[in-house]
Design an enzyme around this catalytic site. Sequence first.
Site, PDB file in Angstrom:
ATOM      1  N   ASP A   1       0.850  -1.192   0.000  1.00  0.00           N
ATOM      2  CA  ASP A   1       0.000   0.000   0.000  1.00  0.00           C
ATOM      3  C   ASP A   1       0.894   1.254   0.000  1.00  0.00           C
ATOM      4  O   ASP A   1       1.896   1.314   0.710  1.00  0.00           O
ATOM      5  CB  ASP A   1      -0.904  -0.010   1.243  1.00  0.00           C
ATOM      6  CG  ASP A   1      -2.041   0.982   1.146  1.00  0.00           C
ATOM      7  OD1 ASP A   1      -3.191   0.553   1.068  1.00  0.00           O
ATOM      8  OD2 ASP A   1      -1.767   2.209   1.144  1.00  0.00           O
TER       9      ASP A   1
ATOM     10  N   ASN B   1     -13.089  -2.928   2.154  1.00  0.00           N
ATOM     11  CA  ASN B   1     -14.116  -1.889   2.229  1.00  0.00           C
ATOM     12  C   ASN B   1     -14.979  -1.859   0.955  1.00  0.00           C
ATOM     13  O   ASN B   1     -14.446  -2.026  -0.145  1.00  0.00           O
ATOM     14  CB  ASN B   1     -13.459  -0.518   2.415  1.00  0.00           C
ATOM     15  CG  ASN B   1     -12.619  -0.455   3.685  1.00  0.00           C
ATOM     16  OD1 ASN B   1     -12.959  -1.042   4.704  1.00  0.00           O
ATOM     17  ND2 ASN B   1     -11.488   0.254   3.625  1.00  0.00           N
TER      18      ASN B   1
ATOM     19  N   GLN C   1     -14.317   2.897   1.330  1.00  0.00           N
ATOM     20  CA  GLN C   1     -13.657   2.546   0.063  1.00  0.00           C
ATOM     21  C   GLN C   1     -13.282   3.820  -0.694  1.00  0.00           C
ATOM     22  O   GLN C   1     -14.122   4.718  -0.855  1.00  0.00           O
ATOM     23  CB  GLN C   1     -14.573   1.668  -0.804  1.00  0.00           C
ATOM     24  CG  GLN C   1     -13.881   1.143  -2.054  1.00  0.00           C
ATOM     25  CD  GLN C   1     -14.743   0.174  -2.868  1.00  0.00           C
ATOM     26  OE1 GLN C   1     -15.954   0.088  -2.675  1.00  0.00           O
ATOM     27  NE2 GLN C   1     -14.114  -0.533  -3.786  1.00  0.00           N
TER      28      GLN C   1
ATOM     29  N   HIS D   1     -10.271  -4.784  -3.496  1.00  0.00           N
ATOM     30  CA  HIS D   1      -8.947  -5.102  -2.930  1.00  0.00           C
ATOM     31  C   HIS D   1      -9.106  -5.542  -1.497  1.00  0.00           C
ATOM     32  O   HIS D   1      -9.989  -5.055  -0.784  1.00  0.00           O
ATOM     33  CB  HIS D   1      -7.992  -3.911  -3.038  1.00  0.00           C
ATOM     34  CG  HIS D   1      -8.560  -2.636  -2.519  1.00  0.00           C
ATOM     35  ND1 HIS D   1      -9.432  -1.858  -3.259  1.00  0.00           N
ATOM     36  CD2 HIS D   1      -8.417  -2.018  -1.331  1.00  0.00           C
ATOM     37  CE1 HIS D   1      -9.786  -0.807  -2.540  1.00  0.00           C
ATOM     38  NE2 HIS D   1      -9.189  -0.882  -1.351  1.00  0.00           N
TER      39      HIS D   1
ATOM     40  N   HIS E   1      -7.216  -5.730   2.097  1.00  0.00           N
ATOM     41  CA  HIS E   1      -6.080  -5.204   2.865  1.00  0.00           C
ATOM     42  C   HIS E   1      -5.478  -6.312   3.725  1.00  0.00           C
ATOM     43  O   HIS E   1      -6.214  -7.043   4.409  1.00  0.00           O
ATOM     44  CB  HIS E   1      -6.544  -4.092   3.814  1.00  0.00           C
ATOM     45  CG  HIS E   1      -6.993  -2.841   3.140  1.00  0.00           C
ATOM     46  ND1 HIS E   1      -6.172  -1.745   2.977  1.00  0.00           N
ATOM     47  CD2 HIS E   1      -8.180  -2.500   2.584  1.00  0.00           C
ATOM     48  CE1 HIS E   1      -6.843  -0.775   2.366  1.00  0.00           C
ATOM     49  NE2 HIS E   1      -8.061  -1.210   2.114  1.00  0.00           N
TER      50      HIS E   1
HETATM   51  P1  5GP Z   1      -9.682   1.617   0.400  1.00  0.00           P
HETATM   52  O1  5GP Z   1      -9.801   2.858   1.235  1.00  0.00           O
HETATM   53  O2  5GP Z   1     -10.336   1.794  -0.958  1.00  0.00           O
HETATM   54  O3  5GP Z   1     -10.128   0.366   1.105  1.00  0.00           O
HETATM   55  O4  5GP Z   1      -8.138   1.391   0.176  1.00  0.00           O
HETATM   56  C1  5GP Z   1      -7.418   1.974  -0.843  1.00  0.00           C
HETATM   57  C2  5GP Z   1      -5.971   1.833  -0.471  1.00  0.00           C
HETATM   58  O5  5GP Z   1      -5.202   1.947  -1.651  1.00  0.00           O
HETATM   59  C3  5GP Z   1      -5.462   2.888   0.509  1.00  0.00           C
HETATM   60  O6  5GP Z   1      -4.920   2.256   1.650  1.00  0.00           O
HETATM   61  C4  5GP Z   1      -4.427   3.660  -0.287  1.00  0.00           C
HETATM   62  O7  5GP Z   1      -3.330   4.034   0.497  1.00  0.00           O
HETATM   63  C5  5GP Z   1      -4.046   2.686  -1.381  1.00  0.00           C
HETATM   64  N1  5GP Z   1      -3.660   3.283  -2.660  1.00  0.00           N
HETATM   65  C6  5GP Z   1      -4.331   4.262  -3.318  1.00  0.00           C
HETATM   66  N2  5GP Z   1      -3.720   4.529  -4.496  1.00  0.00           N
HETATM   67  C7  5GP Z   1      -2.637   3.710  -4.544  1.00  0.00           C
HETATM   68  C8  5GP Z   1      -1.618   3.535  -5.529  1.00  0.00           C
HETATM   69  O8  5GP Z   1      -1.572   4.183  -6.580  1.00  0.00           O
HETATM   70  N3  5GP Z   1      -0.674   2.591  -5.259  1.00  0.00           N
HETATM   71  C9  5GP Z   1      -0.696   1.847  -4.104  1.00  0.00           C
HETATM   72  N4  5GP Z   1       0.288   0.946  -3.931  1.00  0.00           N
HETATM   73  N5  5GP Z   1      -1.649   1.993  -3.167  1.00  0.00           N
HETATM   74  C10 5GP Z   1      -2.609   2.917  -3.388  1.00  0.00           C
END
Ligand code: 5GP
Length: 139
Positions: free
Chosen positions: A32, A88, A95, A101, A103
Amino acid sequence: MKDENCIFCKIAAGEIPSNTIYEDGDFRVILDLNPAAKGHALILPKEHCADIYEIDEELAGKVMKLAKKLAVHMTEKLSCDGFNILQNNHEVAGQTVFHFHMHLIPRYKEAKNNDILMWSHETFTPEEMAAIRDQIQYR
Ligand code: 5GP
Ligand code: ZN
């Protein structure tokens, strides 16, 4: 199928570089970009699906199998003290990237941000609990 506007599709396809820790025909697992803890990783299906509502059931099963293997592997390599596996769906649930995805978050006793996943509680009467139980009874 790939969504041309989806950043995780591009990362999963290798079109955008990432710190990849595992790859197979179905998934790429990356670090991440804004980790909640050392080793925080994301399991990305290569096939675009937005969330738990869209993901194929069989693929969802594969996600959990991979999460299990990686939790064991990462715990051994990182010597972490515990592990969160979470996912999420929709903005209200946190999300921010609308490509499914999972985590993988290693947890450390000595970390200063160990309250990252704490939530406050709601209260329901026994009658309300019974109504909720009946509402979501799954047969
Ligand atoms: P969500 O909030 O949708 O469950 O999680 C999205 C996650 O993706 C976040 O923890 C954020 O830090 C990560 N993330 C967002 N954009 C990128 C990216 O371009 N590369 C990587 N490696 N992680 C990302
Ligand atoms: Zn996508």
